[in-house]
Design an enzyme around this catalytic site. Structure first.
Site, PDB file in Angstrom:
ATOM      1  N   HIS A 136      14.043  15.774  45.500  1.00  0.00           N
ATOM      2  CA  HIS A 136      14.423  16.063  44.113  1.00  0.00           C
ATOM      3  C   HIS A 136      13.171  15.798  43.287  1.00  0.00           C
ATOM      4  CE1 HIS A 136      15.383  11.551  44.143  1.00  0.00           C
ATOM      5  NE2 HIS A 136      14.235  11.699  43.516  1.00  0.00           N
ATOM      6  N   HIS A 156      17.020   6.756  38.658  1.00  0.00           N
ATOM      7  CA  HIS A 156      15.631   6.405  38.351  1.00  0.00           C
ATOM      8  C   HIS A 156      15.555   5.707  37.008  1.00  0.00           C
ATOM      9  CE1 HIS A 156      15.421   9.899  41.077  1.00  0.00           C
ATOM     10  NE2 HIS A 156      14.232   9.485  41.446  1.00  0.00           N
ATOM     11  N   HIS A 165       5.349  11.046  48.442  1.00  0.00           N
ATOM     12  CA  HIS A 165       4.816  11.085  47.083  1.00  0.00           C
ATOM     13  C   HIS A 165       4.521   9.679  46.590  1.00  0.00           C
ATOM     14  CE1 HIS A 165       9.180  10.732  46.303  1.00  0.00           C
ATOM     15  NE2 HIS A 165       9.053  10.740  44.987  1.00  0.00           N
ATOM     16  N   GLU A 209      11.991   6.737  49.076  1.00  0.00           N
ATOM     17  CA  GLU A 209      13.270   7.420  48.813  1.00  0.00           C
ATOM     18  C   GLU A 209      13.880   7.981  50.099  1.00  0.00           C
ATOM     19  OE1 GLU A 209      12.797   8.969  44.177  1.00  0.00           O
ATOM     20  OE2 GLU A 209      12.401  10.389  45.774  1.00  0.00           O
TER      21      GLU A 209
HETATM   22  C1  DHB Z   1       8.474  13.178  40.836  1.00  0.00           C
HETATM   23  C2  DHB Z   1       9.171  13.010  42.010  1.00  0.00           C
HETATM   24  C3  DHB Z   1      10.303  12.188  42.044  1.00  0.00           C
HETATM   25  O1  DHB Z   1      11.045  11.947  43.158  1.00  0.00           O
HETATM   26  C4  DHB Z   1      10.738  11.558  40.897  1.00  0.00           C
HETATM   27  O2  DHB Z   1      11.859  10.830  40.958  1.00  0.00           O
HETATM   28  C5  DHB Z   1      10.028  11.721  39.706  1.00  0.00           C
HETATM   29  C6  DHB Z   1       8.896  12.529  39.682  1.00  0.00           C
HETATM   30  C7  DHB Z   1       7.267  14.064  40.781  1.00  0.00           C
HETATM   31  O3  DHB Z   1       6.795  14.529  41.819  1.00  0.00           O
HETATM   32  O4  DHB Z   1       6.783  14.328  39.678  1.00  0.00           O
HETATM   33 FE    FE Z   2      12.746  10.422  42.806  1.00  0.00          FE
END
Ligand code: DHB
Ligand code: FE
Length: 452
Positions: free
Chosen positions: A180, A227, A361, A408
């Protein structure tokens, strides 16, 4: 429903469980409102008007007006909440408790001074003790029940007519996994999905959208993380299940996303809560929850942008923001408990379980932007073929290899643990697999696994 409720045969006793809580939600919230002096004053000035402000059932309102606490409890009230009503009337806990026994205030007080009610004969319904019957039963309740009996008779007749059409258990047919990213939601909301940056990503979900049309479930059990949206640092539940009727899209600072309200399934959600807690997983039960991109973006990826979401959704939030977060192994075991819970629900529902978030990420610090496509793809291979072993991977490996927010991915084990092969069934069919870099800061991974 084969839930373990060994307390149903304790005489003169109502255990406040997930089902009672669901039934009594607004009654109990009304009682809570009486903790404020202004509300007490308004209630006392005009009870009917004040009660009309709360979406309670008519029966709950009647029980409150009659001050019949046994009746109120039968409709889902809990004594600690109802006590606010008693307090508003100036009653002590002893007066409230005594009012439910059919004894006079003086007799009840004397009984307590004499050492209290004896447990002898009062352990099980049908023994010879003094707490066996519905000792107090107000005239208002009796009149209500007479009328309810007539309605019930009519309902039974209608049910007989429909008999045979609604038997069977809920079953999990498939699991879906997807990253997500808020920017994916923004691309959808601002009509940018055909732009060169986004087009390859949305192409990877074209198969999935058709597959969802062909395999539309009744309910999605959707594992995601909040979040810092609904839960701030005031309350940090590790696992929280949404048992409400509806979940509004949250305002994450950009205004709420223009997506439909998510419709829940309170009966199934509270059944799962009760079953899973009885399997020793301490879920937090959330009756008021606004959902953020973690839940709405996956729905868009798989359903596009319909006017209404085409099925019900039960959210399960997992804390992956503040350490310690739950281990992959704990999530995998929770998935197994959730499968048992869902498959003991006596309605023939098609249920999918989704795991969302990830893949690699990192959103913070000088290492922001970290992507490890090789590690991600190996994760997908192992999630399909050997999830039990993969689930034992320590958190530090996610952080080091997949970036701090790659953690995550532990949520995916809840969905994977609910699949049939984990319980001795056949291996799932991989209906779809997709991987793409980047979406904003993130490597997007996506799988659809079907139970065979
Ligand atoms: C991004 C990815 C995430 O899972 C999130 O919760 C907030 C931002 C991103 O890649 O910008
Ligand atoms: Fe996220």
């Amino acid at each position: 429903m084969s839930l373990d409720k060994p307390y149903l045969d304790v005489p003169g006793t109502t255990i406040f469980d997930a089902d009672q809580s669901r039934k009594g939600y607004w009654l109990n919230q009304f009682c809570m409102s009486l903790m404020e002096a202004d509300n007490r004053a308004r209630f006392k000035a005009d009870e009917d008007a004040y009660l009309a402000e709360w979406p309670m059932t008519d029966e709950q309102r009647a029980a409150v007006r009659a001050r019949d606490l046994n009746w109120a409890m039968r409709t889902g009230g809990n004594i600690y909440f109802l006590a606010k009503l008693g307090a508003t009337d100036g009653l002590s806990f002893q007066q409230m408790a005594g009012s439910m026994t059919g004894m006079t205030e003086q007799k009840y007080r004397d009984m307590m001074i004499g050492g209290g009610r004896s447990v002898e004969g009062n352990r099980v319904v049908g023994e010879g003790g003094d707490a066996q019957g519905p000792a107090s039963h107000s005239d208002a309740w009796k009149a209500w029940e007479e009328q309810a009996q007539q309605q019930l008779a009519a309902a039974v007749e209608a049910q007989d007519a429909a008999k045979g059409q609604k038997t069977g258990q809920a079953r999990i047919t498939a699991s879906v996994y997807t990253s997500h990213v808020p920017a994916i939601g923004a691309a959808i909301d601002h009509g940018k999905t055909e732009e060169p940056y986004w087009q390859p990503l949305f192409k990877g979900y074209e198969f999935s959208k058709q597959w969802m049309k062909d395999n539309l479930p009744d309910v999605i059990f959707l594992v995601y993380n909040d979040h810092a949206t609904n839960f701030d640092l005031g309350v940090i539940p590790t696992f929280a299940i949404g048992t409400a009727q509806e979940f509004e899209p949250a305002d994450e600072g950009y205004g709420p996303r223009p997506v439909p309200v998510v419709k829940g399934y309170p009966e199934l959600a509270s059944h799962i809560a009760q079953s899973v807690i009885q399997q020793d997983f301490d879920l937090t039960i959330v009756n008021r929850l606004k959902v953020d991109h973690g839940l709405t973006v996956p729905l868009n990826l798989l359903f596009g942008s319909p006017a209404e979401w085409p099925c019900k959704v039960i959210p399960l939030h997992v804390n992956v923001v503040q350490y310690p977060v739950p281990s992959g192994a704990r999530c995998f075991a929770l998935g197994q408990a959730i499968r048992r819970a869902i498959e003991s629900f006596d309605t023939p529902l098609n249920v999918q379980i989704w795991g969302t978030g990830g893949m690699s990420h990192q959103l913070q610090g000088p290492r922001a932007g970290l992507i490890n496509a090789e590690w991600d793809n190996r994760f997908l291979d192992r999630l399909i073929a050997d999830p039990a072993d993969l689930s034992t991977m320590p958190h530090i490996d996610y952080v080091r290899e997949a970036g701090s927010e790659g953690i995550e991915l532990v949520m995916w084990f809840i969905a994977r643990g609910a699949m049939a092969d984990v319980n001795g069934g056949p291996a799932p069919k991989v209906a779809h697999r997709f991987f793409h870099v980047p979406a904003s800061n993130t490597a997007v991974g996506h799988l659809i696994l079907e139970n065979q």
